[in-house]
Write a protein that holds these residues in place. Sequence first.
Motif, PDB file in Angstrom:
ATOM      1  N   ARG A   1       0.818  -1.120   0.079  1.00 30.91           N
ATOM      2  CA  ARG A   1       0.071   0.068  -0.076  1.00 30.91           C
ATOM      3  C   ARG A   1       0.746   1.234   0.004  1.00 30.91           C
ATOM      4  NH1 ARG A   1      -3.736   1.648   5.052  1.00 30.91           N
ATOM      5  NH2 ARG A   1      -1.514   1.835   5.870  1.00 30.91           N
ATOM      6  N   THR A   2       2.008   1.113   0.779  1.00 23.69           N
ATOM      7  CA  THR A   2       3.101   2.407   0.858  1.00 23.69           C
ATOM      8  C   THR A   2       3.557   2.569  -0.483  1.00 23.69           C
ATOM      9  OG1 THR A   2       3.139   2.040   3.213  1.00 23.69           O
ATOM     10  CG2 THR A   2       4.901   3.438   2.055  1.00 23.69           C
ATOM     11  N   ILE A   3       3.986   1.605  -1.144  1.00 28.77           N
ATOM     12  CA  ILE A   3       4.588   1.884  -2.578  1.00 28.77           C
ATOM     13  C   ILE A   3       3.625   2.144  -3.483  1.00 28.77           C
ATOM     14  CG2 ILE A   3       5.664   0.369  -4.488  1.00 28.77           C
ATOM     15  CD1 ILE A   3       6.693  -1.609  -2.315  1.00 28.77           C
ATOM     16  N   ALA A   4       2.442   1.574  -3.527  1.00 26.26           N
ATOM     17  CA  ALA A   4       1.597   2.445  -4.295  1.00 26.26           C
ATOM     18  C   ALA A   4       1.139   3.801  -3.900  1.00 26.26           C
ATOM     19  CB  ALA A   4       0.331   1.568  -4.347  1.00 26.26           C
ATOM     20  N   PHE A   5       1.142   4.080  -2.795  1.00 23.80           N
ATOM     21  CA  PHE A   5       0.876   5.486  -2.372  1.00 23.80           C
ATOM     22  C   PHE A   5       2.282   6.574  -2.947  1.00 23.80           C
ATOM     23  CE2 PHE A   5       2.506   8.608   0.549  1.00 23.80           C
ATOM     24  CZ  PHE A   5       1.124   9.702   0.721  1.00 23.80           C
ATOM     25  N   VAL A   6       3.401   5.971  -2.662  1.00 21.00           N
ATOM     26  CA  VAL A   6       4.362   6.706  -3.236  1.00 21.00           C
ATOM     27  C   VAL A   6       4.527   7.009  -4.519  1.00 21.00           C
ATOM     28  CG1 VAL A   6       7.172   6.599  -3.453  1.00 21.00           C
ATOM     29  CG2 VAL A   6       6.089   5.920  -1.197  1.00 21.00           C
ATOM     30  N   CYS A   7       4.042   6.083  -5.516  1.00 23.39           N
ATOM     31  CA  CYS A   7       4.197   6.284  -6.944  1.00 23.39           C
ATOM     32  C   CYS A   7       2.890   7.139  -7.457  1.00 23.39           C
ATOM     33  CB  CYS A   7       3.736   4.900  -7.343  1.00 23.39           C
ATOM     34  SG  CYS A   7       5.055   3.695  -7.287  1.00 23.39           S
ATOM     35  N   LEU A   8       1.841   7.120  -6.528  1.00 25.90           N
ATOM     36  CA  LEU A   8       0.610   8.044  -6.721  1.00 25.90           C
ATOM     37  C   LEU A   8       1.104   9.265  -6.496  1.00 25.90           C
ATOM     38  CD1 LEU A   8      -2.221   8.827  -7.211  1.00 25.90           C
ATOM     39  CD2 LEU A   8      -2.765   8.028  -5.018  1.00 25.90           C
ATOM     40  N   LEU A   9       1.711   9.710  -5.294  1.00 23.31           N
ATOM     41  CA  LEU A   9       2.003  10.842  -4.595  1.00 23.31           C
ATOM     42  C   LEU A   9       3.002  11.672  -5.555  1.00 23.31           C
ATOM     43  CD1 LEU A   9       1.719  13.002  -2.361  1.00 23.31           C
ATOM     44  CD2 LEU A   9       3.671  11.906  -1.231  1.00 23.31           C
ATOM     45  N   MET A  10       4.116  10.817  -6.037  1.00 26.65           N
ATOM     46  CA  MET A  10       5.106  11.319  -6.669  1.00 26.65           C
ATOM     47  C   MET A  10       4.481  12.061  -8.145  1.00 26.65           C
ATOM     48  SD  MET A  10       8.558   8.879  -6.307  1.00 26.65           S
ATOM     49  CE  MET A  10       9.379   9.931  -7.208  1.00 26.65           C
ATOM     50  N   GLY A  11       3.455  11.278  -8.604  1.00 26.61           N
ATOM     51  CA  GLY A  11       2.742  11.988  -9.862  1.00 26.61           C
ATOM     52  C   GLY A  11       2.089  13.058  -9.591  1.00 26.61           C
TER      53      GLY A  11
ATOM     54  N   PHE B   1       0.905   9.086   6.282  1.00 27.56           N
ATOM     55  CA  PHE B   1       0.976   9.534   4.898  1.00 27.56           C
ATOM     56  C   PHE B   1       1.343  10.983   4.687  1.00 27.56           C
ATOM     57  CE2 PHE B   1      -1.550   5.290   4.253  1.00 27.56           C
ATOM     58  CZ  PHE B   1      -0.520   4.727   3.539  1.00 27.56           C
ATOM     59  N   PHE B   2       0.984  11.700   5.733  1.00 20.63           N
ATOM     60  CA  PHE B   2       1.493  13.109   5.665  1.00 20.63           C
ATOM     61  C   PHE B   2       2.856  13.210   5.786  1.00 20.63           C
ATOM     62  CE2 PHE B   2       2.485  17.150   7.847  1.00 20.63           C
ATOM     63  CZ  PHE B   2       2.060  18.132   7.011  1.00 20.63           C
ATOM     64  N   CYS B   3       3.466  12.450   6.648  1.00 20.23           N
ATOM     65  CA  CYS B   3       4.882  12.346   6.724  1.00 20.23           C
ATOM     66  C   CYS B   3       5.520  11.882   5.481  1.00 20.23           C
ATOM     67  CB  CYS B   3       5.316  11.453   7.836  1.00 20.23           C
ATOM     68  SG  CYS B   3       5.170  11.978   9.580  1.00 20.23           S
ATOM     69  N   ALA B   4       5.254  10.913   4.889  1.00 20.14           N
ATOM     70  CA  ALA B   4       5.771  10.295   3.740  1.00 20.14           C
ATOM     71  C   ALA B   4       5.575  11.324   2.469  1.00 20.14           C
ATOM     72  CB  ALA B   4       4.891   8.884   3.311  1.00 20.14           C
ATOM     73  N   ALA B   5       4.432  11.975   2.421  1.00 19.44           N
ATOM     74  CA  ALA B   5       4.329  13.209   1.270  1.00 19.44           C
ATOM     75  C   ALA B   5       5.296  14.193   1.723  1.00 19.44           C
ATOM     76  CB  ALA B   5       2.843  13.523   1.286  1.00 19.44           C
ATOM     77  N   TYR B   6       5.271  14.678   2.792  1.00 18.57           N
ATOM     78  CA  TYR B   6       6.337  15.757   3.112  1.00 18.57           C
ATOM     79  C   TYR B   6       7.588  15.640   2.641  1.00 18.57           C
ATOM     80  CZ  TYR B   6       7.760  19.938   5.555  1.00 18.57           C
ATOM     81  OH  TYR B   6       8.619  21.056   5.915  1.00 18.57           O
ATOM     82  N   GLN B   7       8.024  14.295   3.023  1.00 24.64           N
ATOM     83  CA  GLN B   7       9.532  14.040   2.789  1.00 24.64           C
ATOM     84  C   GLN B   7       9.764  13.474   1.417  1.00 24.64           C
ATOM     85  OE1 GLN B   7      10.850  10.321   4.963  1.00 24.64           O
ATOM     86  NE2 GLN B   7      12.748  10.659   4.267  1.00 24.64           N
ATOM     87  N   ILE B   8       8.829  13.256   0.525  1.00 26.67           N
ATOM     88  CA  ILE B   8       8.814  13.218  -0.845  1.00 26.67           C
ATOM     89  C   ILE B   8       8.987  14.364  -1.669  1.00 26.67           C
ATOM     90  CG2 ILE B   8       7.814  12.588  -2.952  1.00 26.67           C
ATOM     91  CD1 ILE B   8       6.593  10.119  -1.521  1.00 26.67           C
ATOM     92  N   LYS B   9       7.967  15.341  -1.262  1.00 29.32           N
ATOM     93  CA  LYS B   9       7.951  16.812  -1.623  1.00 29.32           C
ATOM     94  C   LYS B   9       9.212  17.758  -1.299  1.00 29.32           C
ATOM     95  CE  LYS B   9       4.908  20.789  -2.361  1.00 29.32           C
ATOM     96  NZ  LYS B   9       4.969  20.651  -3.794  1.00 29.32           N
ATOM     97  N   PHE B  10       9.636  17.566   0.000  1.00 28.86           N
ATOM     98  CA  PHE B  10      10.468  18.704   0.526  1.00 28.86           C
ATOM     99  C   PHE B  10      12.057  17.855   0.845  1.00 28.86           C
ATOM    100  CE2 PHE B  10       6.652  20.492   1.942  1.00 28.86           C
ATOM    101  CZ  PHE B  10       6.614  21.624   0.772  1.00 28.86           C
ATOM    102  N   GLN B  11      12.149  16.647   0.915  1.00 31.12           N
ATOM    103  CA  GLN B  11      13.131  16.037   1.169  1.00 31.12           C
ATOM    104  C   GLN B  11      13.563  16.212   2.686  1.00 31.12           C
ATOM    105  OE1 GLN B  11      13.480  17.640  -2.264  1.00 31.12           O
ATOM    106  NE2 GLN B  11      12.427  15.755  -2.716  1.00 31.12           N
ATOM    107  N   LYS B  12      12.699  16.158   3.434  1.00 28.25           N
ATOM    108  CA  LYS B  12      13.080  16.621   4.738  1.00 28.25           C
ATOM    109  C   LYS B  12      12.094  15.522   5.536  1.00 28.25           C
ATOM    110  CE  LYS B  12      13.509  21.484   4.261  1.00 28.25           C
ATOM    111  NZ  LYS B  12      12.795  22.962   4.579  1.00 28.25           N
ATOM    112  N   LYS B  13      12.681  14.935   6.788  1.00 24.95           N
ATOM    113  CA  LYS B  13      11.813  14.038   7.509  1.00 24.95           C
ATOM    114  C   LYS B  13      11.388  14.678   8.794  1.00 24.95           C
ATOM    115  CE  LYS B  13      11.733   9.487   9.555  1.00 24.95           C
ATOM    116  NZ  LYS B  13      12.402   8.070   9.826  1.00 24.95           N
TER     117      LYS B  13
END
Length: 207
Positions: A2-12, A190-202
Amino acid sequence: MRTIAFVCLLMGLVGVATARRHSGPQTDRLPVTLYYEALCPYCMEFVTTQLSPSMVRLDRLPYTNLKLIPYGNAKTDDAGKVACQHGVQECELNAWHACILEHNSIAESLKLIACMMRGKKNRLDKCSDRYQIDVAEVKNCKATRQVDDILQKYGEETSKVSFLGVPAIALDNIYDANLSANLTEDFDHFFCAAYQIKFQKKLNDCE
């Protein structure tokens, strides 16, 4: 999975959102918009057990622009009359929430609204006493305006988004049903994952 699918969706989705922005310095706030209604059991559970703990206890609020839209599945007729899914009481409570949002900071508003959503009646006095928040202007807003007038702008905002039910969550100003479902199930993760993907900050205390 589920997390992998989320990351792919979010990056798009992040790519789409970024392309829409003008050039300039990037902010470190990830916008979150919640479409909800005061007496929806799922909304009550989400706000009190996921959104509020994430934003307040885990201190995510400084890293987002949080918008609350208290309208949900309500309908406005041609005369401007609002009918709420759970009846007149819900329209009244939605209007109370709207007045809270108009006259308090988002931090104060979230505390009051989450507190009120732990019950099905107007708990404004109890909640404002608990957090020592002045709600005189909130009460004046509700006393001097009609419910339909108070909720008008929230109905207009809600009409811009097509969702099947609430709570519905838009991330980075984009609503996607699958992403919303993930956020509804486990918001902070999922907020944390989205934030890290967008801003490269954990963020602190993220899984």
